[in-house]
Design an enzyme around this catalytic site. Structure first.
Site, PDB file in Angstrom:
ATOM      1  N   SER A  65      -1.559   4.630  11.187  1.00  0.00           N
ATOM      2  CA  SER A  65      -2.697   5.159  10.448  1.00  0.00           C
ATOM      3  C   SER A  65      -3.794   5.607  11.426  1.00  0.00           C
ATOM      4  CB  SER A  65      -3.195   4.086   9.474  1.00  0.00           C
ATOM      5  OG  SER A  65      -4.085   4.640   8.534  1.00  0.00           O
ATOM      6  N   HIS A  74       1.653   4.164   2.058  1.00  0.00           N
ATOM      7  CA  HIS A  74       1.059   4.152   3.394  1.00  0.00           C
ATOM      8  C   HIS A  74       1.200   2.788   4.068  1.00  0.00           C
ATOM      9  CE1 HIS A  74      -1.531   5.551   6.572  1.00  0.00           C
ATOM     10  NE2 HIS A  74      -2.410   4.597   6.358  1.00  0.00           N
ATOM     11  N   ASP A 119       4.531   7.684   1.433  1.00  0.00           N
ATOM     12  CA  ASP A 119       3.142   7.665   1.900  1.00  0.00           C
ATOM     13  C   ASP A 119       2.446   8.941   1.420  1.00  0.00           C
ATOM     14  OD1 ASP A 119       0.727   7.611   3.252  1.00  0.00           O
ATOM     15  OD2 ASP A 119       1.606   7.206   5.219  1.00  0.00           O
TER      16      ASP A 119
END
Lengths: 381, 381
Positions: free
Chosen positions: B157, B355, B322
């Site tokens: 991320s 995610h 995601d």
């Protein structure tokens, strides 16, 4: 003197109101002793009363679906794209009716109306209403208008869910159900977004447990947040990208917390305009109606079983970039109808606008919508 | 006496702190006269100092990537899944370092630290920091540790974006960049979600323009909303559906506004736990760092140009479900690297977790991650 409105608009319209004295029992166990529904109509009802279509509105919308309220109105009704002379819902052929849902804040009885028990506005005491409560109240409304059977019940988003509920609960009272950008029920993610919106409103110190009116304030912060969030789910990532990209309002980073990106400016502006004119208690009620919507629940959670005794013909429309109620959700409805050997047409429209696409002038969408409404009109003459 | 921790855990770890006296110029034009970084290390640095890997954390995370701080800790570090003996980032082979980013609230200098200019906490006066500021501060940190070149810089991320920035800004100081569940820059929708989170915090009456500390309060409502919203974007619709479906906590509708669906209960609980221990000013800073991240901007908005002089080998990982940073975003990075004839491996992992998948023990993910780290280890002995 030039016409003030476009030729394909219904032009000036005047909202009407109708009062119901017979108590209405609600799914939640409470009863409304009496209530009003505000509605608008466009076009003319024919002699056989067979050309009436009922348009159902979405979450934060109202009875003002087409036309203008004042000569100097710059903003038309919310579905001006689809309702008017020569448009898919052609007011030269159909008598079009749209009513504000119970619990609304645009004229129909809702939290801002006077509670007969207290003589003050209902506020948070207005009962939670369901989509089924709405169809029930609209059935009475149909009786009052003298319409035994709608040529079609039509809606997008929450309005599409309402059209679906009509087909299940009142099968003989509509010939067609047009279900656009809807879903057979909300997903956990859909509910989660609603919950964040509700928490934003309810945790606003100006909410006062829903009695903000008595304190002379409005939970504007919460409503704005709810609307900003809603707005993100109405648009696709692509649509937002196309509209704003990563463009900066002042051309360079400010290294602070003022508006920087265009998309931030847009969201704040939209939210402020909305919060000024919408009631927070109504917003809460509408999100609950969405969460509770699940017509299959009464039929062993089997949508095909729920739709089995429907007699309407169905037109289901979805949009490729809608991630709030994706095409896959519409296909669940279509599959249930096919399992029942029901008459269903389905169109998945290529569109980049996301959920809001159902409000947009997308040529292919308008074409297939018009084609289907031609079919509706054939037996409505 | 039995071991208190699993055999594949690094076990008890003690955070360290390092002080930097040399002023650090920030992208926003301000300067930090001095600052501390808190970090943790796992495993042993080898004699040639060639086996060190730097792990970069995500938005609301910290230096505690693996192991436990206390014997009775039930909760391990945030990447316990991937860091430890025999795990993909194998602490028997690598010397693993993770530092809390500048602006954080978990030990490194940030809004809760004392502002030398006033003798009180920085609060909202802590300067906006960028991902580039972080790599710059971490370069000095590497010098202090005596690590001329990292075997790999790794992150998921926002941490993956940091690894990408390392490869661009400090090409000679890393041999591999592992970029997981990231994107080359935020989309308008990503920025919009961040903006709603910021507005939730900043419009909380307990925020006091960031000086809540002086008023003895915390903007808990705003932080909770921000976290609830974040959480929705970390999970896929499917993952939420699988975890909660539309299950009701009490089995039936309450027709009120208390928690009804399990997903609501989960979100509120998660948000409360988070708001208690995280600093609102830090949350704001981290979202800004995300919004500003756009390494291609310095290279005519051409990502291939930005990556052209990188010398690291790249491993890019994305997850099918995601939707915060979709696989398409990772493929933008891969394409830019391929355009440059760079050495890049790419894995798109089938996963339903959204995610958050980068934190999860997904066998195929751990396998390909381990395989790549074997390659990193080959030249790190």
């Amino acid at each position: 003197m030039p016409e003030p409105f476009p030729a394909d608009s219904v032009g000036l319209v005047v909202p009407k109101s109708i009062h119901f004295d017979e108590p209405l029992s609600l799914d939640g166990g409470k009863t409304l002793e009496y209530y009003d529904l505000v509605y608008e109509t466009y076009g003319e009802l024919n002699a056989s009363r067979s050309n009436a279509v009922l348009v159902c509105h979405a979450l934060s919308s109202d009875a003002h679906a087409a036309g203008y309220h004042h000569v100097d109105d710059r903003k038309s009704g919310w579905w001006e794209t689809c309702i008017g002379p020569g448009k898919p819902i052609d007011t030269e052929r159909f008598f079009v009716v749209c009513s504000n849902n119970l619990g609304g804040c645009r004229g129909s009885t809702g939290p801002m109306s006077t509670n007969p028990a207290t003589g003050r506005p209902y506020g948070p005491d207005f009962p939670v209403v369901t989509v089924k409560d709405w169809t029930r109240s609209q059935a009475r409304f149909s009786d009052a208008l003298g319409i035994k059977q709608w040529a079609a019940v039509i809606g997008g988003s929450l309005g599409g869910m309402q059209a679906l509920q009509w087909a299940i609960d009142l099968p003989n009272r509509l010939r067609h159900a047009v279900v656009i950008a809807a879903a057979p029920k909300l997903s956990a993610q859909n509910i989660a977004f609603n919950e964040v919106a509700r928490q934003a409103i309810r945790s606003d110190p100006d909410f006062y447990d829903g009695r903000y009116d008595e304190h002379g304030v409005k939970p504007l912060r919460g409503l704005k947040l709810a609307r900003m969030l809603g707005h993100i789910t109405y648009l696709s990532d692509d649509a937002m990208g196309g509209k704003f990209g990563r463009e900066l309002r002042d051309g360079k980073f400010g290294f602070g917390f003022d508006v920087e990106f265009q998309v931030e400016s847009y969201l704040r502006h939209q939210a402020e305009a909305f919060a000024e004119h919408f009631d927070a208690n109504t917003y809460l009620l509408m999100t609950k109606a969405l969460d509770y919507f699940d017509p299959a629940a009464d039929y062993d959670h089997n949508l095909a079983k729920a739709l089995d005794h429907a007699t309407a013909k169905f037109f289901v429309v979805s949009f490729t970039s809608d991630w709030r109620f994706s095409s896959a959700r519409s296909r669940e409805i279509v599959k249930a109808l096919l399992d029942d050997d029901q008459d269903v047409s389905y169109a998945e429209i290529e569109a980049h606008q996301g959920h809001d696409a159902f409000l947009m002038p997308i040529p292919h969408y308008l074409d297939v919508f018009r084609a289907y409404m031609n079919r509706v009109a054939e037996v409505s003459r």
